[in-house]
Every structure is written in structure tokens, then in C-alpha cells.
Design an enzyme around this catalytic site. Structure first.
Site, PDB file in Angstrom:
ATOM      1  N   GLU A 263       0.992  -1.158   0.069  1.00 43.95           N
ATOM      2  CA  GLU A 263       0.043   0.077   0.119  1.00 43.95           C
ATOM      3  C   GLU A 263       0.697   1.110   0.081  1.00 43.95           C
ATOM      4  OE1 GLU A 263      -2.891  -0.074  -0.466  1.00 43.95           O
ATOM      5  OE2 GLU A 263      -3.601  -2.255  -0.052  1.00 43.95           O
ATOM      6  N   CYS A 297      -2.559   9.059   2.456  1.00 44.24           N
ATOM      7  CA  CYS A 297      -2.542   8.367   1.176  1.00 44.24           C
ATOM      8  C   CYS A 297      -3.312   8.708   0.232  1.00 44.24           C
ATOM      9  CB  CYS A 297      -2.169   7.111   1.119  1.00 44.24           C
ATOM     10  SG  CYS A 297      -3.275   6.171   2.043  1.00 44.24           S
ATOM     11  N   HIS A 452     -10.236   5.287   3.173  1.00 45.79           N
ATOM     12  CA  HIS A 452     -10.310   4.213   3.249  1.00 45.79           C
ATOM     13  C   HIS A 452     -10.905   3.774   4.287  1.00 45.79           C
ATOM     14  CE1 HIS A 452      -6.446   4.366   0.438  1.00 45.79           C
ATOM     15  NE2 HIS A 452      -7.475   4.523  -0.191  1.00 45.79           N
TER      16      HIS A 452
HETATM   17  P1  NAP Z   1       7.900   5.501   4.720  1.00 39.72           P
HETATM   18  O1  NAP Z   1       8.903   6.504   5.162  1.00 39.72           O
HETATM   19  O2  NAP Z   1       7.912   4.601   3.493  1.00 39.72           O
HETATM   20  O3  NAP Z   1       7.927   4.593   6.067  1.00 39.72           O
HETATM   21  C1  NAP Z   1       7.080   3.505   6.252  1.00 39.72           C
HETATM   22  C2  NAP Z   1       7.529   2.304   6.903  1.00 39.72           C
HETATM   23  O4  NAP Z   1       8.553   1.876   6.317  1.00 39.72           O
HETATM   24  C3  NAP Z   1       8.252   2.719   8.399  1.00 39.72           C
HETATM   25  O5  NAP Z   1       7.898   1.855   9.279  1.00 39.72           O
HETATM   26  C4  NAP Z   1       9.703   2.754   7.837  1.00 39.72           C
HETATM   27  O6  NAP Z   1      10.550   2.679   9.181  1.00 39.72           O
HETATM   28  C5  NAP Z   1       9.727   1.470   7.060  1.00 39.72           C
HETATM   29  N1  NAP Z   1      11.000   1.557   6.042  1.00 39.72           N
HETATM   30  C6  NAP Z   1      11.713   2.649   5.703  1.00 39.72           C
HETATM   31  N2  NAP Z   1      12.592   2.062   4.820  1.00 39.72           N
HETATM   32  C7  NAP Z   1      12.641   0.585   4.786  1.00 39.72           C
HETATM   33  C8  NAP Z   1      13.390  -0.311   4.426  1.00 39.72           C
HETATM   34  N3  NAP Z   1      14.354  -0.003   3.701  1.00 39.72           N
HETATM   35  N4  NAP Z   1      12.971  -1.667   4.851  1.00 39.72           N
HETATM   36  C9  NAP Z   1      11.836  -1.739   5.569  1.00 39.72           C
HETATM   37  N5  NAP Z   1      11.241  -0.938   6.068  1.00 39.72           N
HETATM   38  C10 NAP Z   1      11.523   0.361   5.944  1.00 39.72           C
HETATM   39  O7  NAP Z   1       6.536   6.019   4.831  1.00 39.72           O
HETATM   40  P2  NAP Z   1       5.775   7.084   5.948  1.00 39.72           P
HETATM   41  O8  NAP Z   1       6.253   8.478   5.807  1.00 39.72           O
HETATM   42  O9  NAP Z   1       5.720   6.455   7.221  1.00 39.72           O
HETATM   43  O10 NAP Z   1       4.244   7.186   5.465  1.00 39.72           O
HETATM   44  C11 NAP Z   1       3.618   7.802   4.291  1.00 39.72           C
HETATM   45  C12 NAP Z   1       3.738   7.118   3.087  1.00 39.72           C
HETATM   46  O11 NAP Z   1       2.796   6.057   3.299  1.00 39.72           O
HETATM   47  C13 NAP Z   1       3.016   8.101   1.792  1.00 39.72           C
HETATM   48  O12 NAP Z   1       3.727   7.705   0.867  1.00 39.72           O
HETATM   49  C14 NAP Z   1       1.622   7.251   1.788  1.00 39.72           C
HETATM   50  O13 NAP Z   1       1.051   7.718   0.777  1.00 39.72           O
HETATM   51  C15 NAP Z   1       1.719   6.051   2.350  1.00 39.72           C
HETATM   52  N6  NAP Z   1       0.550   5.488   2.739  1.00 39.72           N
HETATM   53  C16 NAP Z   1      -0.200   4.577   1.864  1.00 39.72           C
HETATM   54  C17 NAP Z   1      -1.378   4.105   2.287  1.00 39.72           C
HETATM   55  C18 NAP Z   1      -2.106   2.979   1.156  1.00 39.72           C
HETATM   56  O14 NAP Z   1      -3.006   2.671   1.595  1.00 39.72           O
HETATM   57  N7  NAP Z   1      -1.675   3.037  -0.069  1.00 39.72           N
HETATM   58  C19 NAP Z   1      -1.746   4.331   3.373  1.00 39.72           C
HETATM   59  C20 NAP Z   1      -1.097   5.217   4.207  1.00 39.72           C
HETATM   60  C21 NAP Z   1       0.140   6.038   3.913  1.00 39.72           C
HETATM   61  P3  NAP Z   1      11.281   3.817   9.924  1.00 39.72           P
HETATM   62  O15 NAP Z   1       9.972   4.835  10.274  1.00 39.72           O
HETATM   63  O16 NAP Z   1      12.035   3.158  10.683  1.00 39.72           O
HETATM   64  O17 NAP Z   1      12.041   4.792   8.777  1.00 39.72           O
END
Ligand code: NAP
Length: 498
Positions: A263, A297, A452
Site C-alpha cells: 500500500e 495516502c 479508506h
Molecule cells: P515510509 O517513510 O515509507 O515508512 C513506512 C515504514 O517503512 C516505516 O515503518 C519505515 O520505518 C519503514 N521503512 C523505511 N525504509 C525501509 C526499508 N528499507 N526496509 C523496511 N522498512 C522500511 O512512509 P511514511 O512516511 O511512514 O508514510 C507515508 C507514506 O505512506 C506515504 O507515501 C503514503 O502515501 C503512504 N501510505 C499509503 C497508504 C495506502 O493505503 N496506499 C496508506 C497510508 C500511507 P522507519 O520509520 O523506521 O523509517
């Protein structure tokens, strides 16, 4: 900033309290810690253990040897009871969860309350997930080779699901990933976001008290950039990640052959037809832009309007944006709290400067104070050149564009890297039906802004927005594997084919 929690959580008190992690039944204080800040004033709120993969590996082995079998061996009916009990406990301790979602996430209390209520409902709705966990009977006589045989094709849990949680809905996303994974019989490793891990750790305690098998759950507070060995580990069979597209790509590259539910990034377009109820559309669109300060998102990022109502729609959106009050979410009357960090606020500012340099006009907002931003509406004629079109900016900012016809709106929607959702405001059923057919997204909302919620209706993206779907009764299909059992009765007189 201090947390005022009324229940006794697994926290070691000190100048800055240390929340312990839950590793297969052990509440572990860790050897090192990470500081967790409140986005409200950017001061420390708590600490959490910083777990290395080497430390976690022993617990993962316990989950692999015992935990993945323990959860599967609990009769389904009792699994539902565990989730129902967890919902009751969450309800009893709702105030503590609201407190952390306000202080750790910077949510206004109504939004924090909404997330807790949605989580409670999601746990109770595992009753509906189970209707999708079933098998099929396949007769053998449609192929000469399999005459006098038959098969039962059943679904069974993969084993261990890794749930990677984004910062914006830490409680709801954790609840949802554990609910669909474990109701289907999987053990779960949760990797919380480093910026907002507290509700995740508290929820582990709720599950423990509700009777969730100890060896079948771990919450591993390992920073994302150190998570490569975790995602690559072959004791994990499924990765369900909610996060940015960039993170999704990296995880898929590192993980190897696994089942993925991704997602990823979004930011949604809205198409407004000439016959729309403009007052309603303006109010709903403004809410879709500003809810949780645009850090969703499914937040609205583009408005494509037919020409007839364009000026009126613009005014309606601006008037509704102007009703917002930005500030400390604890202050009554504030509708928009801070962004999670100042880095995103700077990206918001840079994106506005980029748009202005390319001829776009700021109709409302456009300013920031540290990590607090004004809700912002920009008008542009050359949308495709803007940074805001090319990259999701996770803040309350949208671009409005007058489109000559619906084909242009479809083109602008489908040409983006992302394809999560879309919304349509209007009445002309033929135009709406055509848009439904041609928009390449995972969900379309008619006459409302995209959201959602608890996943009552399935959602998920196309293109760079991801793969798989989250939704009650839908994701259980992605966390279970087909297994065919073929029975051979050849020559045993069961069938008498001519
Ligand atoms: P993010 O920076 O990508 O982080 C998401 C998660 O991934 C965090 O737990 C992060 O850990 C972890 N992570 C980062 N790098 C990683 C790696 N190399 N390997 C494994 N895990 C890793 O996203 P965010 O800023 O928290 O959330 C916002 C994003 O989520 C936006 O792009 C939004 O659109 C998307 N989102 C999508 C949906 C959907 O349904 N499509 C819903 C909600 C949010 P750390 O925090 O420790 O870095």
C-alpha cells in the site's frame, strides 16, 4: 512533553520514559534506545528500544518454530474471541490511545478518537473476514488425464507475515494487518514507524492481555534503514507494507521471492462535473485536502474541474479552507495540527516555490511556521511540469486545474506515477460511468472525498501506488496459500465413465 497515561503500560519510568518492545512474549528493554518526539513542539516524548536484527533473530526463530503453529492451532472461533476481547480492552483504555495519538502523531483529538474507534470496529469485523477463508472442490472429469480423480483446493496460512507500518495511522494499520493475518492463522512480526511507535507497542499489550499466543507476535523497533536483513529473511513469507513508493521499491528489491501486499504512495485526483452540487463538492473537497493535515495516502491533491462551475468551485474550496485553524492540536477549535516533521514542511515550501516559478498561482495558504503549514490551494495551467504532480508531497496542498473536457481529466489522472483512488462529483450518469471505466485506480468515490476507513470496501493502488488490496474479507486471500489435495480413485469403481 509528558504523556499522561492512566493505565500501567510496560514502560520503564525515567526522565524520558522507555516503552519496552514485545518479542514473542518477552517485554524487552533493549540495549540501545531511539528518542520519540512529539511533532507538536518537537520535544522528546519517550524512548523505545533500538533492536538490531541480530538481537531479534532468536525471537524470530521462536516464532518460526512455535509461533506460526500456535496461532494456527487455535480454533478459528477462539481466534475471533481473542480479537473481540482485544476490542473490549481497547475500548476500556481508549483515552490512553487518544492521548498518544494526539501527542505522538499530532492529531486533533477528534481524529485520534476516530482512529481508535475504527481500530475497535476493525477488530470486531474479523467476524466478516472469516467468510472468505474456505476451500473448493474441483471435479477431475474435465480433463481425460484426471478422470476418476478429484481435488480439494484449500487455503492455508503462509506462516509469518511481516507488517511494516507507516507513521500516519500507526494503531489502525497495526490492528488491520494483525487482524487479517492472524484471523487466517498467521503469526505476525510488526515493524512500527520510528517516529510514531507508541500506539503499536501499547496495542501489543492489549493483544497479550486478550490471550493472543505469545510466540505468535513480535513488535520489532528496528529503524527502517537497518531492516534489509529482516525483509530478506526466508522465515518470513509475506510482507504487507504501508509506506512510500520509494520504501516499497527498496523492500521488494531486498526481500526476494515472497508474497507482497504493498500500500504505497498516493494523493488522489477529484473530477468535478458541470452539474455537481458545488457547495457540497467544495466542502467535501476541502475536508479531503485538510484531514490530518494532508498526511493521508487518500488525501486530495488534484481537482480537475469542468469549465462551467470552475470559478464557483474555486471560491467554495477557498472559503472552506479558510475555516481551518492551524495550531497545537490540544487547543480546542484547532482543526489542523502539525506535520510529522520539519523536513516535510520544507518540501511543501519548495514545492510551492517550484509551482510559482512555473507560473502557478497560490489561491490560499502557501506559508509555514516550522512544521506547521497553512492548508494550500494552487491553480495551474501546466500541471505536468510541477513537482507536485511528479511526487507525492505528504501535506495539505492541492492543485486545481480547469479542464476543457473529461478526456483531459482522465489523461492527467492516469499519467501520474500513482493510481490509488479518485473521486467524482456530479450527476450525469453517462459521464460518471465513462470515468469509472477509464480511471486507472483502485477505488472511486462518487460524490464524496476518498477515505479508506476500516477497509469495509477494499482499497489499494495501481502503478507506483502498489499491489494487492486491503479490505475486510479481501486481504485474507493474500495471506493464505492455495494447497491442492488430489484424490486418486482410478479403477476403484467409484465412477463409471462411458
Ligand atoms: P515510509 O517513510 O515509507 O515508512 C513506512 C515504514 O517503512 C516505516 O515503518 C519505515 O520505518 C519503514 N521503512 C523505511 N525504509 C525501509 C526499508 N528499507 N526496509 C523496511 N522498512 C522500511 O512512509 P511514511 O512516511 O511512514 O508514510 C507515508 C507514506 O505512506 C506515504 O507515501 C503514503 O502515501 C503512504 N501510505 C499509503 C497508504 C495506502 O493505503 N496506499 C496508506 C497510508 C500511507 P522507519 O520509520 O523506521 O523509517
Amino acid at each position: 512533553m509528558q504523556l499522561n497515561l492512566s493505565y500501567k503500560w510496560k514502560v520503564d519510568e525515567g526522565e524520558i520514559p522507555l516503552f519496552r518492545v514485545y518479542l514473542g512474549g518477552t517485554w524487552y528493554p533493549g540495549k540501545e534506545s531511539i528518542e520519540v518526539k512529539s511533532p507538536i513542539d518537537l520535544t522528546p516524548l519517550a524512548r523505545i528500544p533500538r533492536i538490531s536484527f541480530a538481537e531479534f533473530s532468536t525471537y524470530l526463530q521462536l516464532m518460526y518454530e512455535k509461533g506460526r503453529r500456535r496461532i494456527r492451532d487455535i480454533p478459528g472461533e477462539e481466534r475471533i474471541e481473542i480479537f473481540s476481547k482485544a476490542a473490549d480492552i481497547l475500548e476500556e483504555r481508549k483515552d490512553d490511545f487518544v492521548e498518544v495519538l494526539v501527542k505522538n502523531n499530532g492529531k486533533i483529538p477528534a481524529a485520534a478518537n476516530g482512529e481508535v474507534m475504527a481500530s475497535i470496529e476493525r477488530l470486531r469485523k474479523t467476524q466478516l473476514d472469516v467468510r472468505k477463508i474456505y476451500g473448493e472442490y474441483v471435479p477431475g472429469d474435465w480433463s481425460r488425464e484426471s478422470l476418476e480423480t478429484e481435488a480439494v483446493v484449500r487455503r492455508e496460512p503462509y506462516g509469518i507475515v511481516l507488517g511494516i507500518i507507516p507513521f500516519n495511522y500507526p494503531l489502525m494499520d497495526t490492528v488491520n494487518k494483525i487482524a487479517y493475518s492472524s484471523i487466517a492463522g498467521n503469526a505476525v512480526v510488526v515493524k512500527p514507524p520510528s517516529s510514531t511507535p507508541l500506539p503499536v507497542l501499547m496495542f501489543a499489550q492489549v493483544l497479550e492481555e486478550a490471550g493472543f499466543p505469545k510466540e505468535s507476535l513480535s513488535i520489532v523497533t528496528l529503524p527502517g534503514k537497518e531492516a534489509n536483513s529482516l525483509v530478506a529473511d526466508n522465515r518470513i513469507s509475506v510482507i504487507s507494507l504501508t509506506g512510500s513508493t520509494e520504501t516499497g521499491l527498496e523492500v521488494m528489491k531486498n526481500a526476494g521471492i515472497k508474497q507482497f501486499i504493498m500500500e504505497l504512495g498516493g494523493g488522489d485526483p477529484v473530477i468535478v462535473l458541470d452539474d455537481a452540487d458545488v457547495e457540497w463538492a467544495g466542502e467535501r473537497i476541502a475536508t479531503g485536502i485538510t484531514s490530518y493535515s494532508g498526511q493521508r495516502c487518500d488525501s486530495i491533491k488534484f481537482i480537475f474541474s469542468e469549465p462551467g462551475i470552475y470559478e464557483e468551485l474555486k471560491n467554495q474550496i477557498v472559503n472552506n479552507l479558510a475555516k481551518n485553524k492551524v495550531g497545537d492540536p490540544r487547543v480546542p477549535g484547532v482543526t489542523m495540527g502539525p506535520l510529522i516533521d520539519e523536513k516535510t514542511a520544507i518540501e511543501f515550501e519548495n514545492a510551492i516555490n517550484d509551482a510559482k516559478a512555473k507560473g502557478a498561482r497560490v489561491l490560499y495558504g502557501g506559508t509555514r511556521d516550522r512544521n506547521y503549514i497553512q492548508p494550500t490551494l494552487i491553480e495551474a495551467d501546466n500541471l505536468e511540469q510541477l513537482y507536485l504532480y511528479q511526487k507525492e508531497v505528504f501535506a495539505s496542498i492541492a492543485v486545481i486545474v480547469k479542464v476543457a473536457n473529461l478526456d483531459k481529466a482522465i489523461e492527467l489522472s492516469n499519467k501520474r506515477r500513482y493510481g490509488l483512488d479518485a473521486a467524482i462529483f456530479g450527476k450525469d450518469i453517462n459521464k460518471i460511468r465513462r470515468l469509472i471505466r477509464l480511471l486507472e485506480v483502485g477505488a472511486i468515490y462518487i460524490n464524496d472525498f476518498p477515505r479508506h476507513g476500516i477497509g469495509y470496501f477494499p482499497f489499494g493502488g495501481r502503478r507506483d501506488s502498489g499491489t494487492g488490496r486491503e479490505g475486510i474479507g479481501y486481504t485474507v486471500e493474500l495471506v493464505t496459500a492455495y494447497k491442492s489435495i488430489v484424490y486418486n480413485y482410478k479403477g476403484r469403481g467409484v465412477w463409471e465413465y462411458t
